[in-house]
Design an enzyme around this catalytic site. Structure first.
Site, PDB file in Angstrom:
ATOM      1  CB  ILE A   1      -7.869 -33.557  45.851  1.00 20.74           C
ATOM      2  CG1 ILE A   1      -6.562 -34.017  45.147  1.00 20.74           C
ATOM      3  CG2 ILE A   1      -8.085 -34.309  47.165  1.00 20.74           C
ATOM      4  CD1 ILE A   1      -6.452 -35.479  44.821  1.00 20.74           C
TER       5      ILE A   1
ATOM      6  CE1 TYR B   1      -3.230 -23.543  41.887  1.00 21.31           C
ATOM      7  CE2 TYR B   1      -3.310 -25.119  40.087  1.00 21.31           C
ATOM      8  CZ  TYR B   1      -3.375 -24.844  41.440  1.00 21.31           C
ATOM      9  OH  TYR B   1      -3.580 -25.873  42.334  1.00 21.31           O
TER      10      TYR B   1
ATOM     11  CE  LYS C   1      -0.247 -24.855  43.191  1.00 24.21           C
ATOM     12  NZ  LYS C   1       0.096 -24.790  44.637  1.00 24.21           N
TER      13      LYS C   1
ATOM     14  CG  ASN D   1      -1.689 -27.224  51.762  1.00 22.11           C
ATOM     15  OD1 ASN D   1      -2.069 -27.992  50.874  1.00 22.11           O
ATOM     16  ND2 ASN D   1      -2.548 -26.490  52.474  1.00 22.11           N
TER      17      ASN D   1
ATOM     18  CB  SER E   1      -1.224 -28.251  40.586  1.00 23.31           C
ATOM     19  OG  SER E   1      -2.315 -28.583  39.748  1.00 23.31           O
TER      20      SER E   1
HETATM   21  N1  LIG Z   1      -7.810 -29.600  45.556  1.00 19.02           N
HETATM   22  C1  LIG Z   1      -7.205 -29.915  44.439  1.00 19.02           C
HETATM   23  O1  LIG Z   1      -7.789 -30.598  43.571  1.00 19.02           O
HETATM   24  C2  LIG Z   1      -5.783 -29.481  44.173  1.00 19.02           C
HETATM   25  C3  LIG Z   1      -5.189 -29.920  42.980  1.00 19.02           C
HETATM   26  C4  LIG Z   1      -3.879 -29.545  42.714  1.00 19.02           C
HETATM   27  C5  LIG Z   1      -3.165 -28.780  43.620  1.00 19.02           C
HETATM   28  N2  LIG Z   1      -3.770 -28.361  44.761  1.00 19.02           N
HETATM   29  C6  LIG Z   1      -2.950 -27.533  45.674  1.00 19.02           C
HETATM   30  O2  LIG Z   1      -3.024 -28.055  46.985  1.00 19.02           O
HETATM   31  C7  LIG Z   1      -2.949 -26.988  47.939  1.00 19.02           C
HETATM   32  C8  LIG Z   1      -4.150 -27.050  48.871  1.00 19.02           C
HETATM   33  O3  LIG Z   1      -5.340 -26.969  48.082  1.00 19.02           O
HETATM   34  P1  LIG Z   1      -6.814 -27.108  48.688  1.00 19.02           P
HETATM   35  O4  LIG Z   1      -7.641 -27.716  47.635  1.00 19.02           O
HETATM   36  O5  LIG Z   1      -6.765 -27.706  50.040  1.00 19.02           O
HETATM   37  O6  LIG Z   1      -7.210 -25.538  48.800  1.00 19.02           O
HETATM   38  P2  LIG Z   1      -8.266 -24.821  49.737  1.00 19.02           P
HETATM   39  O7  LIG Z   1      -8.612 -23.544  49.042  1.00 19.02           O
HETATM   40  O8  LIG Z   1      -9.369 -25.736  50.104  1.00 19.02           O
HETATM   41  O9  LIG Z   1      -7.402 -24.490  51.060  1.00 19.02           O
HETATM   42  C9  LIG Z   1      -6.305 -23.626  51.002  1.00 19.02           C
HETATM   43  C10 LIG Z   1      -5.974 -23.068  52.362  1.00 19.02           C
HETATM   44  O10 LIG Z   1      -4.882 -22.149  52.186  1.00 19.02           O
HETATM   45  C11 LIG Z   1      -5.170 -20.958  52.909  1.00 19.02           C
HETATM   46  N3  LIG Z   1      -4.461 -19.836  52.300  1.00 19.02           N
HETATM   47  C12 LIG Z   1      -4.713 -19.253  51.106  1.00 19.02           C
HETATM   48  N4  LIG Z   1      -3.858 -18.235  50.891  1.00 19.02           N
HETATM   49  C13 LIG Z   1      -3.052 -18.172  51.989  1.00 19.02           C
HETATM   50  C14 LIG Z   1      -1.976 -17.332  52.365  1.00 19.02           C
HETATM   51  N5  LIG Z   1      -1.578 -16.294  51.601  1.00 19.02           N
HETATM   52  N6  LIG Z   1      -1.349 -17.562  53.544  1.00 19.02           N
HETATM   53  C15 LIG Z   1      -1.767 -18.577  54.351  1.00 19.02           C
HETATM   54  N7  LIG Z   1      -2.794 -19.385  54.048  1.00 19.02           N
HETATM   55  C16 LIG Z   1      -3.428 -19.198  52.874  1.00 19.02           C
HETATM   56  C17 LIG Z   1      -6.682 -20.828  52.849  1.00 19.02           C
HETATM   57  O11 LIG Z   1      -7.197 -19.967  53.862  1.00 19.02           O
HETATM   58  C18 LIG Z   1      -7.135 -22.277  52.978  1.00 19.02           C
HETATM   59  O12 LIG Z   1      -7.291 -22.637  54.345  1.00 19.02           O
HETATM   60  C19 LIG Z   1      -2.871 -25.697  47.119  1.00 19.02           C
HETATM   61  O13 LIG Z   1      -1.532 -25.305  46.977  1.00 19.02           O
HETATM   62  C20 LIG Z   1      -3.458 -26.107  45.787  1.00 19.02           C
HETATM   63  O14 LIG Z   1      -3.003 -25.286  44.735  1.00 19.02           O
HETATM   64  C21 LIG Z   1      -5.053 -28.693  45.064  1.00 19.02           C
END
Ligand SMILES: NC(=O)c1ccc[n+]([C@@H]2O[C@H](COP(=O)([O-])OP(=O)(O)OC[C@H]3O[C@@H](n4cnc5c(N)ncnc54)[C@H](O)[C@@H]3O)[C@@H](O)[C@H]2O)c1
Length: 252
Positions: A188, A155, A159, A91, A143
């Site tokens: 999200i 990105y 992805k 994730n 994503s």
């Molecule tokens: N939120 C959205 O709308 C959305 C949409 C599409 C995809 N995503 C994908 O879902 C996943 C989670 O997104 P989110 O919104 O919860 O992000 P977020 O930024 O809220 O949380 C991400 C977490 O990953 C941790 N992290 C970052 N780099 C890291 C590393 N090198 N090693 C270990 N941990 C690490 C951070 O500390 C954080 O706790 C991501 O891969 C993101 O690309 C999110």
């Protein structure tokens, strides 16, 4: 439901956002959830909360998924302590948005490394343990952007790479009781979405057929299905969880 009783689930980036919502969902269904995150303090706080709520220790580790050594040590530590790994959720991910000419080397590599290389390192380390038991579920985070998105070349490349990696893991593990799937979230509500340029975010929300953002629990529900024993014949898919955004144009 208690689909994860006694299962050991690894969640990278599990300290907040989608990772934290999934960690909570798996723990609520009986799993021991190992949270790996660069944010050690937040990971520890969540682990304490899950232990208090569900009466089961959920170990938190400081893991940088871009470090092959960190990932190797984390997986070894979890197997030493709990003897198995049933589920891996790749994730962790970051954004560093810019137009292609303005993406510097550091921002290109940081985004590719956190999402794609991290997923590769974690998968490479857990697979021997899953193969030896003839069971495993791997879900990795793509994503909606994987098809292409303005200002997100790094990105998008990461992805789209997750989609190719997932389909290949699915092929290479198909006869060992292991499945690999990807989730492609839309918009999200998490700290990552909050960090996006507000104007760009609002334009995107206006394009969602449901005209609203999703909640972390929407993603947790999808992950809890794909990682369950019941989803054993589902492998190599990309599941859009996006309120219909991936369908295409929504004029009305
Ligand atoms: N939120 C959205 O709308 C959305 C949409 C599409 C995809 N995503 C994908 O879902 C996943 C989670 O997104 P989110 O919104 O919860 O992000 P977020 O930024 O809220 O949380 C991400 C977490 O990953 C941790 N992290 C970052 N780099 C890291 C590393 N090198 N090693 C270990 N941990 C690490 C951070 O500390 C954080 O706790 C991501 O891969 C993101 O690309 C999110």
């Amino acid at each position: 439901m208690n689909r994860y009783t006694d299962q050991v689930v690894l969640v990278t980036g599990g300290a907040r956002g989608l990772g934290a919502a999934m960690a909570e969902r798996f723990a609520a269904e009986g799993a021991i959830v190992a949270i790996g995150d660069v944010n050690e303090a937040a990971a520890g706080e969540l682990a304490d909360r899950l232990a208090a709520e569900f009466g089961r220790a959920c170990p938190a580790h400081r893991v940088d998924v871009t470090s092959s050594a960190d990932v190797g040590e984390w997986v070894d530590a979890v197997v030493r302590a709990h003897g198995r790994i049933d589920v891996l959720v790749n994730n962790a991910g970051i954004i560093r948005d810019n137009r292609i000419e303005d993406i510097d080397d550091a921002d290109w590599h940081a985004v590719l490394d956190a999402s794609l290389t991290g997923a590769f390192y974690c998968t490479r380390n857990v697979l021997p343990h899953m193969r030896s038991r003839g069971y495993g579920r791997i879900v990795s985070f793509s994503s909606m952007s994987w098809r292409g998105n303005f200002g997100q070349a790094n990105y998008v490349a990461a992805k789209a790479g997750i989609v190719g990696l997932t389909r290949t893991i699915a092929l290479e593990t198909a006869r060992q009781g292991i499945t690999a799937n990807a989730i492609a979230p839309g918009l999200i509500d998490t700290p990552m979405l909050a960090s996006m340029n507000t104007a760009a975010r609002d334009k995107l929300i206006a394009k969602v057929p449901q005209r609203k953002t999703g909640q972390p629990r929407d993603i947790a529900e999808a992950a809890a299905y794909l990682c369950s024993p019941a989803a054993g014949y589902v492998s190599g898919v990309v599941l859009d969880v996006d309120g219909g955004l991936g369908i295409g144009s929504s004029i009305r």
